[in-house]
Motif scaffolding. Structure first.
Motif, short mmCIF file in Angstrom:
data_model
loop_
_atom_site.label_atom_id
_atom_site.label_comp_id
_atom_site.label_asym_id
_atom_site.label_seq_id
_atom_site.Cartn_x
_atom_site.Cartn_y
_atom_site.Cartn_z
N LYS A 77 -61.08 -13.78 -68.73
CA LYS A 77 -60.47 -12.54 -69.21
C LYS A 77 -61.26 -11.37 -68.68
O LYS A 77 -62.49 -11.41 -68.64
N ALA A 78 -60.56 -10.33 -68.27
CA ALA A 78 -61.23 -9.17 -67.69
C ALA A 78 -60.48 -7.91 -68.05
O ALA A 78 -59.28 -7.93 -68.34
N GLY A 79 -61.17 -6.81 -68.02
CA GLY A 79 -60.55 -5.51 -68.23
C GLY A 79 -60.26 -5.23 -69.69
O GLY A 79 -60.43 -6.09 -70.57
N ALA A 80 -59.82 -4.02 -69.93
CA ALA A 80 -59.53 -3.59 -71.30
C ALA A 80 -58.34 -4.34 -71.89
O ALA A 80 -58.26 -4.52 -73.10
N ARG A 81 -57.43 -4.78 -71.04
CA ARG A 81 -56.24 -5.48 -71.53
C ARG A 81 -56.54 -6.93 -71.88
O ARG A 81 -55.77 -7.58 -72.56
N GLY A 82 -57.62 -7.46 -71.38
CA GLY A 82 -58.00 -8.84 -71.69
C GLY A 82 -57.13 -9.88 -71.02
O GLY A 82 -56.98 -10.99 -71.52
N LEU A 83 -56.57 -9.53 -69.86
CA LEU A 83 -55.75 -10.49 -69.13
C LEU A 83 -56.63 -11.29 -68.18
O LEU A 83 -57.66 -10.81 -67.71
N HIS A 84 -56.21 -12.49 -67.87
CA HIS A 84 -57.00 -13.39 -67.04
C HIS A 84 -56.94 -13.00 -65.56
O HIS A 84 -55.91 -12.54 -65.08
N GLU A 85 -58.06 -13.25 -64.87
CA GLU A 85 -58.11 -13.11 -63.42
C GLU A 85 -58.91 -14.26 -62.84
O GLU A 85 -59.68 -14.90 -63.54
N ILE A 86 -58.70 -14.48 -61.56
CA ILE A 86 -59.40 -15.54 -60.85
C ILE A 86 -59.47 -15.18 -59.38
O ILE A 86 -58.60 -14.47 -58.88
N ARG A 87 -60.48 -15.65 -58.71
CA ARG A 87 -60.57 -15.43 -57.26
C ARG A 87 -59.74 -16.50 -56.55
O ARG A 87 -59.64 -17.63 -57.01
N PHE A 88 -59.15 -16.10 -55.42
CA PHE A 88 -58.26 -17.01 -54.70
C PHE A 88 -58.97 -18.30 -54.29
O PHE A 88 -58.41 -19.38 -54.39
N GLY A 89 -60.21 -18.20 -53.84
CA GLY A 89 -60.95 -19.40 -53.41
C GLY A 89 -61.09 -20.41 -54.53
O GLY A 89 -60.89 -21.62 -54.33
N THR A 90 -61.42 -19.94 -55.72
CA THR A 90 -61.56 -20.82 -56.89
C THR A 90 -60.21 -21.44 -57.24
O THR A 90 -60.12 -22.65 -57.51
N LEU A 91 -59.18 -20.62 -57.23
CA LEU A 91 -57.83 -21.12 -57.53
C LEU A 91 -57.37 -22.13 -56.49
O LEU A 91 -56.78 -23.15 -56.83
N PHE A 92 -57.66 -21.85 -55.23
CA PHE A 92 -57.25 -22.75 -54.15
C PHE A 92 -57.86 -24.13 -54.35
O PHE A 92 -57.17 -25.15 -54.23
N VAL A 93 -59.14 -24.18 -54.66
CA VAL A 93 -59.82 -25.48 -54.87
C VAL A 93 -59.24 -26.19 -56.08
O VAL A 93 -58.97 -27.40 -56.04
#
Length: 151
Positions: A77-93
């Protein structure tokens, strides 16, 4: 019985006059749909092509639901909205054991406005640090992480 076949033959001949790939194509007789008009670029209602297109759309939505579930599960979770994020490399693996369609599904998810990321195309290696973030619309997405439509 003969009139039924005559009717079918007449219908087939008439449809061939509107088919640009037919040797019987007649541009003056064609009642072609103009670009932007209702039905342009779509299969005729009730046809097998329309049924395939509907199944394909449902499959893509299921895949987007699965993608959103993976991002929620392994992203942060990131930002004031608390929505999830991920880096493409991590997601790709993480996604390599799920599906080989990650980039295409990401592009479709962006078109549905449920994810956001920089750039037009993501490449393994050079795009590994691109952040993929869920949007507010992802919260309302009608498909679950299991690929099943929410009731």
């Amino acid at each position: 019985m003969a009139s039924m076949w005559d009717s079918k033959a007449a219908h087939a001949n008439a449809s061939q006059k509107n088919n640009v790939f037919s040797k019987h194509y007649d541009a003056s007789a064609s009642k072609g749909i103009k670009k932007g008009a209702k039905g342009y670029g779509q299969a005729p209602e009730g046809s097998k092509s329309a049924a395939r297109a509907k199944r394909a759309t449902e499959w893509v939505k299921e895949q987007v639901g699965i993608l959103l579930g993976v991002i929620r599960r392994i992203g942060a979770k990131a930002g004031a909205r608390g929505l999830h994020e991920i880096r493409f490399g991590t997601l790709f693996v993480a996604y390599q054991d799920i599906s080989d369609t990650l980039v295409g599904i990401l592009k479709r998810a962006r078109k549905y406005k449920v994810v956001a990321f920089e750039g037009d195309m993501l490449w393994q290696g050079s795009s590994d640090n691109v952040v993929i973030a869920l949007t507010e619309k992802a919260v309302e997405w009608g498909w679950g992480a299991d690929g099943k439509k929410k009731q």
